[in-house]
Design a protein around this motif. Structure first.
Motif, PDB file in Angstrom:
ATOM      1  N   GLY A   8      52.221  41.475  43.075  1.00  0.00           N
ATOM      2  CA  GLY A   8      52.297  40.105  42.577  1.00  0.00           C
ATOM      3  C   GLY A   8      51.924  39.091  43.647  1.00  0.00           C
ATOM      4  O   GLY A   8      51.604  39.451  44.773  1.00  0.00           O
ATOM      5  N   GLY A   9      51.967  37.819  43.262  1.00  0.00           N
ATOM      6  CA  GLY A   9      51.666  36.775  44.229  1.00  0.00           C
ATOM      7  C   GLY A   9      51.055  35.565  43.578  1.00  0.00           C
ATOM      8  O   GLY A   9      51.150  35.376  42.358  1.00  0.00           O
ATOM      9  N   LEU A  10      50.413  34.752  44.401  1.00  0.00           N
ATOM     10  CA  LEU A  10      49.788  33.509  43.958  1.00  0.00           C
ATOM     11  C   LEU A  10      48.276  33.685  43.872  1.00  0.00           C
ATOM     12  O   LEU A  10      47.656  34.217  44.799  1.00  0.00           O
ATOM     13  CB  LEU A  10      50.125  32.393  44.947  1.00  0.00           C
ATOM     14  CG  LEU A  10      49.445  31.040  44.738  1.00  0.00           C
ATOM     15  CD1 LEU A  10      49.879  30.421  43.410  1.00  0.00           C
ATOM     16  CD2 LEU A  10      49.759  30.109  45.905  1.00  0.00           C
ATOM     17  N   VAL A  11      47.705  33.262  42.781  1.00  0.00           N
ATOM     18  CA  VAL A  11      46.263  33.373  42.582  1.00  0.00           C
ATOM     19  C   VAL A  11      45.777  32.151  41.823  1.00  0.00           C
ATOM     20  O   VAL A  11      46.537  31.559  41.041  1.00  0.00           O
ATOM     21  CB  VAL A  11      45.917  34.678  41.828  1.00  0.00           C
ATOM     22  CG1 VAL A  11      46.484  34.667  40.422  1.00  0.00           C
ATOM     23  CG2 VAL A  11      44.418  34.933  41.815  1.00  0.00           C
ATOM     24  N   GLN A  12      44.540  31.775  42.038  1.00  0.00           N
ATOM     25  CA  GLN A  12      43.966  30.654  41.305  1.00  0.00           C
ATOM     26  C   GLN A  12      43.534  31.096  39.916  1.00  0.00           C
ATOM     27  O   GLN A  12      43.248  32.285  39.689  1.00  0.00           O
ATOM     28  CB  GLN A  12      42.768  30.091  42.063  1.00  0.00           C
ATOM     29  CG  GLN A  12      43.131  29.321  43.314  1.00  0.00           C
ATOM     30  CD  GLN A  12      41.934  28.606  43.918  1.00  0.00           C
ATOM     31  OE1 GLN A  12      40.796  29.043  43.771  1.00  0.00           O
ATOM     32  NE2 GLN A  12      42.192  27.507  44.616  1.00  0.00           N
ATOM     33  N   ALA A  13      43.492  30.159  39.022  1.00  0.00           N
ATOM     34  CA  ALA A  13      43.022  30.439  37.665  1.00  0.00           C
ATOM     35  C   ALA A  13      41.636  31.066  37.722  1.00  0.00           C
ATOM     36  O   ALA A  13      40.778  30.632  38.498  1.00  0.00           O
ATOM     37  CB  ALA A  13      43.006  29.170  36.834  1.00  0.00           C
TER      38      ALA A  13
END
Length: 121
Positions: A9-14
């Motif tokens: 998991g984590g942070l990702v841009q659209a």
């Protein structure tokens, strides 16, 4: 006792991609269905995708065509490849599976601890 360890998991841009993994360990004789669920803030937990021991898959309508569930039975692991991510995919994702501890045992359901996926716009 069976433990599920989720990762990826984590942070990702659209528009980006992430791949979640969930590895099961412990007292496992066989695993039946495996799946992923998610819970967004303020919402109920919902089905994302499931896969049977034979490889048949099922997807929730919002992720069809973008997410792919797969499993490696030798590793007792289920994966979720998430492409073309949208901000509305932001949620805690939970791994789920049904397993038996020995031949003739009833199926027991196990949940992972959850992993956060955040999609920024």
């Amino acid at each position: 006792q069976v433990q599920l360890v989720e990762s990826g998991g984590g942070l990702v841009q659209a528009g980006g991609s992430l791949r979640l993994s969930c590895a099961a360990s412990g007292n496992i004789f066989t695993i039946d269905a495996m799946g992923w669920y998610r819970q967004a803030p303020g919402k109920q937990r919902e089905l994302v995708a499931t896969i049977t021991s034979g490889g048949s898959t099922n997807y929730a309508d919002p992720v069809k065509g973008r997410f792919t569930i797969s499993r490696d039975n030798a590793k007792n692991t289920v994966y979720l490849q998430m492409n073309s991510l949208k901000p509305e995919d932001t949620a805690v994702y939970y791994c789920n599976l049904d397993h038996r501890r020995w031949y003739g045992d009833r199926y027991l359901e196990v949940w992972g601890q959850g992993i956060l996926v955040t999609v920024s716009s």
